[in-house]
Enzyme design. Sequence first.
Site, PDB file in Angstrom:
ATOM      1  N   CYS A   1       0.785  -1.235   0.000  1.00 33.42           N
ATOM      2  CA  CYS A   1       0.000   0.000   0.000  1.00 33.42           C
ATOM      3  C   CYS A   1       0.824   1.298   0.000  1.00 33.42           C
ATOM      4  CB  CYS A   1      -1.014   0.036   1.127  1.00 33.42           C
ATOM      5  SG  CYS A   1      -0.915  -1.271   2.304  1.00 33.42           S
TER       6      CYS A   1
ATOM      7  N   ARG B   1       6.471 -11.494   5.339  1.00 31.20           N
ATOM      8  CA  ARG B   1       5.942 -11.244   6.674  1.00 31.20           C
ATOM      9  C   ARG B   1       6.496 -12.279   7.631  1.00 31.20           C
ATOM     10  NH1 ARG B   1      -0.414  -9.955   5.221  1.00 31.20           N
ATOM     11  NH2 ARG B   1       0.067  -8.201   3.858  1.00 31.20           N
TER      12      ARG B   1
ATOM     13  N   GLN C   1       0.850 -11.088  -3.321  1.00 28.36           N
ATOM     14  CA  GLN C   1      -0.557 -10.712  -3.235  1.00 28.36           C
ATOM     15  C   GLN C   1      -1.056 -10.259  -4.598  1.00 28.36           C
ATOM     16  OE1 GLN C   1      -0.124  -7.575  -0.201  1.00 28.36           O
ATOM     17  NE2 GLN C   1      -1.609  -8.737   0.981  1.00 28.36           N
TER      18      GLN C   1
ATOM     19  N   ASP D   1      -2.791  -7.775  -5.437  1.00 24.81           N
ATOM     20  CA  ASP D   1      -3.183  -6.583  -4.707  1.00 24.81           C
ATOM     21  C   ASP D   1      -3.720  -5.500  -5.645  1.00 24.81           C
ATOM     22  OD1 ASP D   1      -3.442  -5.187  -2.413  1.00 24.81           O
ATOM     23  OD2 ASP D   1      -1.298  -4.922  -2.035  1.00 24.81           O
TER      24      ASP D   1
ATOM     25  N   HIS E   1      -5.231  -1.167  -5.154  1.00 22.49           N
ATOM     26  CA  HIS E   1      -5.756  -0.086  -4.323  1.00 22.49           C
ATOM     27  C   HIS E   1      -6.598   0.818  -5.185  1.00 22.49           C
ATOM     28  CE1 HIS E   1      -2.352  -1.591  -1.968  1.00 22.49           C
ATOM     29  NE2 HIS E   1      -3.183  -1.386  -0.978  1.00 22.49           N
TER      30      HIS E   1
ATOM     31  N   LYS F   1     -14.265  -4.399   6.644  1.00 23.02           N
ATOM     32  CA  LYS F   1     -13.851  -5.196   5.486  1.00 23.02           C
ATOM     33  C   LYS F   1     -14.816  -6.328   5.201  1.00 23.02           C
ATOM     34  CE  LYS F   1     -11.047  -8.288   8.296  1.00 23.02           C
ATOM     35  NZ  LYS F   1      -9.925  -9.203   8.320  1.00 23.02           N
TER      36      LYS F   1
ATOM     37  N   HIS G   1      -8.544  -1.191  -0.220  1.00 25.53           N
ATOM     38  CA  HIS G   1      -7.435  -2.120  -0.394  1.00 25.53           C
ATOM     39  C   HIS G   1      -8.086  -3.469  -0.671  1.00 25.53           C
ATOM     40  CE1 HIS G   1      -3.619  -4.085   1.154  1.00 25.53           C
ATOM     41  NE2 HIS G   1      -4.474  -5.069   1.151  1.00 25.53           N
TER      42      HIS G   1
END
Length: 640
Positions: A333, A362, A380, A382, A384, A464, A510
């Site tokens: 992000c 992570r 990911q 991902d 945004h 979420k 996100h």
Amino acid sequence: MENLIRIEINDSSLLVKKGTKVSEIITKLNLDGKPLGVKINGELYDLDFVLNDSVKIDLIFPDSEDGLEILRHSTAHLMAQAVLQLFPGTKTGIGPPVENGFYYDFYRDKPFTPEDLEKIEKRMRKLSKEDIPIKKIILSKKEAIEIFREKGQDLKVELIEEKGGDEVTCYQQGDFIDFCLGPHLTSTSQIKYFKILSSSGAYWRGDEKGLRLQRIYGTAFFKKEDLDNYLHSIEEAKKRDHRKLGPELDLFSINEEIGAGLILWHPKGAIIRKLIEDFWKEEHLKNGYELVYTPHIARLDLWRQSGHTQFYEAMYPPMKIDEVEYEIKPMNCPFHIMIYKSRQRSYRDLPLRWAELGTVYRFERSGVLHGLLRVRGFTQDDAHIFCSSEQLGSEITNVIKLTLKILKTFGFKEYEIYLSTRPEKFVGDLKDWEKATNALENSLKKMELNYKIDPGEGVFYGPKIDIKIKDALGRAWQCTTIQLDFNLPSRFNLTFIGKDGALHRPFMIHRAILGSLERFFGILIEHYKGNFPVWLAPIQVIILPITEKTNDYALKIEDSLKKYGIRCETDLRNEKISYKIRDAEKNKIPYMVIVGEREKKEGNISLRVHTIGDKGKMELEKFIEMVINLDKNKSLEYII
RNA sequence: GCCAGUGUAGCUCAGAGGUAGAGCAACUGAUUCGUAAUCAGUAGGUCGAGGGUUCGAAUCCCUCCGCUGGCUCCA
């Protein structure tokens, strides 16, 4: 009249006096078999339940999920009774039924060994044969506390003190008494088909700093056949575990010398990943996303500004480059935010939808690592979305639409959707939380999706929607997540110039649809049991010459297939055809093209389809057309 | 991280103080075969790593690493 209440039961409705017991009503009904208990307002009660309000009663019979829940709860008690008899001084915690079984938590100095578990199971069988009546008893809170204190059951005393009302419900069977709301079966002899499955550690009240308990898991059924089937199904599920199938099919491996939770994608796994990525990118481009790429590390200061250093526990320690601290990224992000900030944004630019297959690292605690499903390095899918307040609803709806389309393409029909709302600790203002939560919920409603609300389970920075998919052993894993973020836009002071010429703060969504490519791949392997559909199969066709005499013809066919981009190989080994077929079936290759003298002479092929069998002769052109068609349409079928 | 279990050939497993074993896979040769295992031979191991006990350790002890189940379901 005010002493009467209306009870709906078994498709009929009747008026009874307040204070009537459920059992009194049931004796008036003509029932086949005796119910084990009742369900009122979603809660299970036994037949002694006293009715004081007008309600609808559902009867619980053995052949239902609720019936099993009662059986398993009683089996947990039976296990606790056996444990206390065999290991005096053990303190009992809680023992609820769970999906597919039950557990009971115990506190004891020594751990239970596998031999202990066998002894416990044996004692349970003995107690079952003794046909001990299970009785409900009502005590005053004081009495109950005294009884359990006398027995040295401190944990129970703690529970009664906290949860017990003036009256405390207990269940007793012989020398065993438990603080429990029930309902239960009426005798230990009704518990016949059960098995202790495993033991593990657990924390008292789930508190990591609290007392360490030992949990014993088991399961129970009303019929022997059901128990056997269940145990068999566990064995079957283990065979399609991605940790077994993955290395077997040469898709991926994890190497101890490289490190735990780090994935090696082998060529066959990598081609599947590539096909998934291509599909993903195409869909995103079609849906108004733009692709971005960002680095793997960034200065520690960036993560200070984003708040990750304060709030995020899974970060690795920073490394020093030229006296400046850098951090390997756990999320994408902040990078996307920096792209946003690279220039002045106007309301005309919004919404901005930036997608990236971003690899993150992570720190996951060693005990939670799990094949491809929980790893330390992953990619990911991902994206945004930066949008205005007015655009929020339609953006969320579009994300859900895209999600459903992608999941459908992979053949997922069963998943669980959760809406997680505001937790106790949160940032941002209440109005925004409310607006965002409503936007999420409205989208779910508009699309007529079934969802559960997870109250207070949102992240501190926003509400979420999560979609979880189950693995072979029935464990749910979060894949899709759609999160609102009220933290980063303000921390990075994101703005856009509105129609009114003033600065406004954009909303930030996100989202990841597959979740991570690693986890999704793991789930996918188990979903297909390794039998990948044509469009994803690493090798789509294997050509099997019957003897060396037809090797040349086989290679000619391979050439023809390759011209059409079909992924194929020829098995030229000097082996019998049945051996080659066995090998190809074990490798789960969709199509086996078998060619001998006959096919060579007639210029055609014989087709055998994986999991289906011999399909006989076929024209090569027809076969090619079929494969291309199924591939192009991402069909989940092997034959048309 | 915590509790328990576990780690022997590429895979599945046997060996439990006294010279590391089998089947499958791999490799070589023979066989030329019609829809899930042809036969014979060859090669393959610091027994997860390190330390200790012992005349001697895969085996017993300690530490570490990896893996498995669980640590969310609430009387």
